[in-house]
Design a protein around this motif. Structure first.
Motif: not given
Length: 451
Positions: A290-300
């Motif tokens: 659950p790092l920012p890069d992973f969460l951000w991409t999922l949100a996108e």
């Protein structure tokens, strides 16, 4: 810094050496006493107890950890088995994205140093843990101690990695060259590939990563899966989507729950406009890591598929954890969303304490632009572009800053370069790139028609 089209003359070396990922075996090279230790004194008995905490899990690596714990606890050559146990914990941390295993690896190293305070193997383990925890200055200090005393390939790997993250690319190239001279292997080729990519040599990065995957094997799943994932990333940038998809599948075949490969699968699907299909692998990747890069991409992906409510929930989690998990990426996220710009700038600037690489300068530039400090943003983006890196996000930021500074021709040049790699951008970034480019062209057209 001198630019090098082919920084390391290793491609003439044809041997594909399949070395272990991070497992540094005692006795490969003669080990000499090192200077006074820079690592905090260990409490060997407490450290040993922690390292031998009963381990669960049913993978081959989990079984290996339990076997090594048993050997440490009940047999001779305790320090040798502790070293192997420490590296097994490092591999587990990388596969599971659970930083707690780095703590266990550190305890294994402390237990060794309780018997032998200047043990090089324990120091190397400490150094890699520091590097994984973004403590690059400390990692560099340990690496320099080691390379001053012996010639061992993974000492130079640690040194090169720490230098690269601090933006000292010329020195990092020298360390990686020494790695090549000592032992061309998966780890060597992977590092050379990344250095070539940083220098703008995408074809060279792909060629080097092909050598890396050819040197990998299923006995070392994490570094082999990482190499296949990096190859897929470079191939996506080159527009080789089918090849990138195949190599991502290879990575997941070797390591089925490997978060970076799951992220790569999601990014490939997003690049093809298949946001709905991207959600499942991205959700799994974010659950594991659950790092920012992973969460951000999922949100996108969720937003692109019409799932704004769930996207907001994911972003709420990102807002809660991002500043500590990965401040630099979190700063980019905040600016891209137009939120807490002042905080984003603070986080990005604070990263300079540990990382002075091009991506830190890019994050600072993006936050400075959003703060209205365009002149400062121009200087920061100049530093980010200094190595010739062909990164779509970096080029998009450079074009946006140039446009804000009143340099439309330069901005359009950057935008055109970013468009060539727009498949590497997140959906919202691709949309913003198109809008900014159209606005710039429209403004230029109005100026031309008014003359």
């Amino acid at each position: 810094m001198k630019k090098i089209a082919h920084p390391l003359p290793f491609l003439a070396v044809c041997a594909a050496v399949a070395g272990l990922a991070f497992l540094v075996w005692r006795g490969i090279h003669a080990e000499q006493p090192l200077p006074q230790q820079t690592v905090a004194p260990a409490q060997p008995l407490d450290a040993l107890r922690v390292a031998l905490t009963p381990h669960t899990g049913e993978t081959a690596l989990d079984r290996q950890i339990r076997e090594l714990q048993a050997k440490v606890d009940g047999g001779p050559n305790r320090n040798g088995f502790l070293e192997r146990l420490g590296w097994a914990f490092v591999a587990k941390a990388r596969l599971s994205s659970d930083p707690g295993f780095y703590t266990l690896a550190e305890e294994a190293a402390k237990a060794i140093m309780g018997d032998a305070p200047d043990d090089p193997a324990a120091l190397l383990l400490f150094g890699h843990i520091h590097d994984a925890e973004h403590r690059f200055i400390e990692a560099e200090k340990i690496a320099r101690r080691l390379v001053a005393q012996r010639e061992f390939v993974f000492d130079y790997a640690l040194l090169g990695d720490a230098l690269m993250e601090q933006g000292k690319l010329a020195e990092a190239v020298e360390a990686y060259q020494r790695m090549v001279d000592l032992k061309p292997c998966l780890q060597t080729y992977s590092r050379v590939a990344h250095m070539r990519w940083l220098k703008g040599d995408l074809a060279g990065a792909i060629a080097a990563t092909r050598l890396a995957v050819s040197a990998g094997n299923s006995r070392e799943p994490e570094p082999t899966a990482w190499a296949y994932t990096r190859l897929a990333l470079y191939q996506l940038q080159a527009g080789q989507v089918q090849a990138a998809t195949s190599n991502t599948a290879f990575a997941l075949q070797i390591a089925p729950e490997y978060a970076p490969a799951l992220l790569m699968r999601g990014r490939l699907l997003l690049a093809e406009g298949r946001a709905g299909e991207a959600i499942a692998p991205l959700r799994q990747a974010a659950e594991i890591s659950p790092l920012p890069d992973f969460l951000w991409t999922l949100a996108e992906a969720l937003r692109a598929n019409g799932g704004s409510t769930e996207a907001e929930q994911v972003e709420e989690r990102l807002l809660e954890t991002g500043a500590t998990a990965d401040p630099r990426t979190f700063a980019l996220f905040l600016v891209s969303r137009g939120q807490a710009i002042g905080r984003a700038l603070q986080l990005a600037i604070a990263e300079l304490d540990s990382r002075q690489d091009i991506f830190t300068h890019d994050a600072i530039a993006w936050a400075q632009f959003a703060s209205g400090r365009v002149g400062e943003a121009q200087e920061s983006i100049r530093l980010a572009l200094a190595e010739g890196t062909q990164d779509a996000r970096l080029l998009y930021h450079a074009g946006t800053i140039a446009a804000a500074a009143g340099n439309p021709a330069e901005a359009l040049e950057f935008f055109n370069k970013a468009h060539a790699f727009q498949q590497m951008l997140l959906p919202s970034e691709r949309k913003a790139l198109g809008q900014r480019t159209a606005a710039l062209i429209g403004a230029q057209g109005q100026i031309s028609s008014s003359k």
